[in-house]
Scaffold this active site. Structure first.
Site, PDB file in Angstrom:
ATOM      1  N   GLU A   1      30.398  45.088  43.771  1.00 51.92           N
ATOM      2  CA  GLU A   1      31.354  45.740  44.686  1.00 51.92           C
ATOM      3  C   GLU A   1      31.657  47.203  44.340  1.00 51.92           C
ATOM      4  O   GLU A   1      32.820  47.594  44.237  1.00 51.92           O
ATOM      5  CB  GLU A   1      32.641  44.908  44.766  1.00 51.92           C
ATOM      6  CG  GLU A   1      32.367  43.490  45.252  1.00 51.92           C
ATOM      7  CD  GLU A   1      33.572  42.549  45.183  1.00 51.92           C
ATOM      8  OE1 GLU A   1      34.673  42.998  44.854  1.00 51.92           O
ATOM      9  OE2 GLU A   1      33.393  41.349  45.444  1.00 51.92           O
TER      10      GLU A   1
ATOM     11  N   GLU B   1      27.469  34.372  47.832  1.00 52.31           N
ATOM     12  CA  GLU B   1      28.843  33.819  47.791  1.00 52.31           C
ATOM     13  C   GLU B   1      29.185  33.251  49.163  1.00 52.31           C
ATOM     14  O   GLU B   1      30.269  33.489  49.702  1.00 52.31           O
ATOM     15  CB  GLU B   1      29.845  34.917  47.394  1.00 52.31           C
ATOM     16  CG  GLU B   1      29.518  35.575  46.069  1.00 52.31           C
ATOM     17  CD  GLU B   1      30.599  36.539  45.577  1.00 52.31           C
ATOM     18  OE1 GLU B   1      31.706  36.560  46.142  1.00 52.31           O
ATOM     19  OE2 GLU B   1      30.312  37.275  44.613  1.00 52.31           O
TER      20      GLU B   1
HETATM   21  O1  9MR Z   1      36.609  32.832  43.806  1.00 52.49           O
HETATM   22  C1  9MR Z   1      37.156  33.739  42.868  1.00 52.49           C
HETATM   23  C2  9MR Z   1      38.645  33.451  42.664  1.00 52.49           C
HETATM   24  O2  9MR Z   1      38.816  32.191  42.043  1.00 52.49           O
HETATM   25  C3  9MR Z   1      39.270  34.544  41.807  1.00 52.49           C
HETATM   26  O3  9MR Z   1      40.666  34.360  41.748  1.00 52.49           O
HETATM   27  C4  9MR Z   1      38.944  35.915  42.388  1.00 52.49           C
HETATM   28  C5  9MR Z   1      39.421  37.030  41.498  1.00 52.49           C
HETATM   29  O4  9MR Z   1      38.711  37.020  40.288  1.00 52.49           O
HETATM   30  O5  9MR Z   1      37.535  36.074  42.525  1.00 52.49           O
HETATM   31  C6  9MR Z   1      36.960  35.153  43.386  1.00 52.49           C
HETATM   32  O6  9MR Z   1      35.557  35.420  43.485  1.00 52.49           O
HETATM   33  C7  9MR Z   1      35.209  36.689  44.016  1.00 52.49           C
HETATM   34  C8  9MR Z   1      33.919  37.115  43.360  1.00 52.49           C
HETATM   35  O7  9MR Z   1      34.048  37.126  41.969  1.00 52.49           O
HETATM   36  C9  9MR Z   1      33.471  38.488  43.861  1.00 52.49           C
HETATM   37  N1  9MR Z   1      33.398  38.528  45.282  1.00 52.49           N
HETATM   38  C10 9MR Z   1      34.574  38.043  46.010  1.00 52.49           C
HETATM   39  C11 9MR Z   1      34.912  36.640  45.520  1.00 52.49           C
HETATM   40  C12 9MR Z   1      36.063  36.061  46.326  1.00 52.49           C
HETATM   41  O8  9MR Z   1      37.209  36.809  46.102  1.00 52.49           O
END
Ligand code: 9MR
Length: 373
Positions: free
Chosen positions: A159, A264
């Site tokens: 990102e 994802e």
């Molecule tokens: O699914 C993840 C959630 O449990 C966490 O709280 C959050 C923050 O770390 O991140 C989520 O996963 C993210 C991923 O690492 C990067 N792309 C967006 C995903 C959804 O927010």
């Protein structure tokens, strides 16, 4: 010992019964799992959480070993978890993940080395370029080299782009300059010569952001640094599935000579309060009842819409044989999904192929059917 044997027999019988139900629903010509359905096309993965890695969630683990051949740690390899204090690392869960994946024949996509979010507390608000560089180099060297040969791939940078394709003004950009992405890949290449290296982002199927990603990838390649693939995250809605842009992106990214992945994947069925698209974890909305219409169950019409959206998506992906190397769902079942808490907390969402009781949903059967077309 006897108890173990009984447990194995119990699960084997349950799995056989479940397979019969699956076969009955879609006919005997259809494969019995996602990974079999797509074995000649791409890997099929799921994001796994700490409970699953520690094998506390037996039903989820059964689904994982049946349906998936790849996993991404949803949180436990993020810097906040693995690098909790300056110079201090905690590898306990990541090591357990490696063991778990070995036993279950799963390829690990490690997630993620450099991300502006979920940084360790000691890094938040850091303004000293020397300290940021020390963190950046130390983190990549230590973590990537430890897991080289143990994980299949890394999301090296996550990102880094804004929606208009410009570089996000992250702590790394501000302290290290625009070349930090190239530098991250260079360091990862040195630390992890046997690991595939990917760039990962959301909304990069959209034209402007896609152009930014292409420019970034070309910059890495022009510097003579290795990048093996790009991950389009795929946090979409059943109401706006950007099929045209997805097709265009697969072609455009594949033309750079790298793997294209959907890393994802989930499709929200809930109303989107401020027309938020993507996955910026910092965007939040206050809960209200109107935003949570299906808390007592999903109406058939929406269930069907979800199934059709998934079928359309997989039908499209299958057109690009040899270009898409992995499709990973962001979670194993609906109960685990981050979309129950984003952008508003405490909602009941239904974005995946397996429901809260771990049963396959109509969308699952439609995806299997698409694999046979
Ligand atoms: O699914 C993840 C959630 O449990 C966490 O709280 C959050 C923050 O770390 O991140 C989520 O996963 C993210 C991923 O690492 C990067 N792309 C967006 C995903 C959804 O927010």
């Amino acid at each position: 010992m006897r108890k173990n044997k009984l447990t194995i027999v119990f699960w084997a019988v349950l799995f056989a019964l479940a397979s019969c139900t699956t076969t009955k629903k879609i006919g005997s010509n259809y494969p019995v799992s996602l990974k079999t359905a797509f074995k000649n096309q791409f890997l099929v993965g799921a994001a796994v959480n700490a409970q699953q890695i520690e094998q506390k969630d037996t039903a989820a683990n059964r689904l994982i070993s049946t349906h998936f051949n790849a996993v991404t740690p949803e949180n436990i390899m993020k810097a906040e978890w693995i690098h909790p204090a300056w110079g201090t690392y905690n590898f306990t869960l990541a090591d357990k993940l490696v063991a778990y994946a070995n036993t279950n024949g799963l390829k690990i996509n490690a997630h993620t080395l450099i991300w502006h979010s979920q940084l360790p507390a000691f890094m938040r608000g850091m303004h000293n370029p020397d300290s940021v560089r020390m963190y950046f180099e130390g983190h990549i060297n230590t973590v990537a080299s430890r897991y080289d040969g143990k994980v299949y791939s890394w999301d090296v940078v996550n990102e880094a782009l804004n929606e208009d394709g410009t570089m996000r003004k992250s702590i790394f950009l501000q302290n290290l300059g625009e070349d930090y992405v190239v530098e991250a890949f260079r360091l990862a290449q040195q630390a992890a010569p046997h690991t595939k290296l990917y760039y990962n982002d959301y909304n990069i199927e959209q034209p402007l952001k896609r152009a930014g990603a292409i420019a970034l990838i070309k910059k890495i390649q022009a510097a003579g640094v290795r990048i093996d693939g790009v991950g389009i995250q795929g946090h979409w809605s059943i109401n706006h599935l950007p099929l045209k842009e997805i097709g265009q992106s697969i072609q455009a990214f594949a033309a750079l000579g790298i793997e294209v992945m959907f890393t994802e994947l989930d499709l929200t069925v809930l109303p989107n309060p401020e027309d938020l698209a993507g996955a910026d974890v910092n965007q939040n909305t206050a809960y209200n009842e109107r935003l949570n219409p299906y808390k007592n169950g999903l109406p058939d019409s929406v269930q069907t819409k979800l199934a059709t959206a998934y079928a359309d998506l997989f039908t499209l992906l299958l057109k690009y044989k040899g270009k898409v190397s992995r499709v990973t769902f962001w979670g194993v079942n609906d109960g685990q999904s981050w979309l129950n808490n984003w952008p508003a907390r405490g909602r009941v969402n239904y974005p995946l192929l397996f429901d809260r009781a771990y049963n396959p949903k109509p969308a699952y059967y439609q995806v299997l059917k698409a694999s046979k077309k």
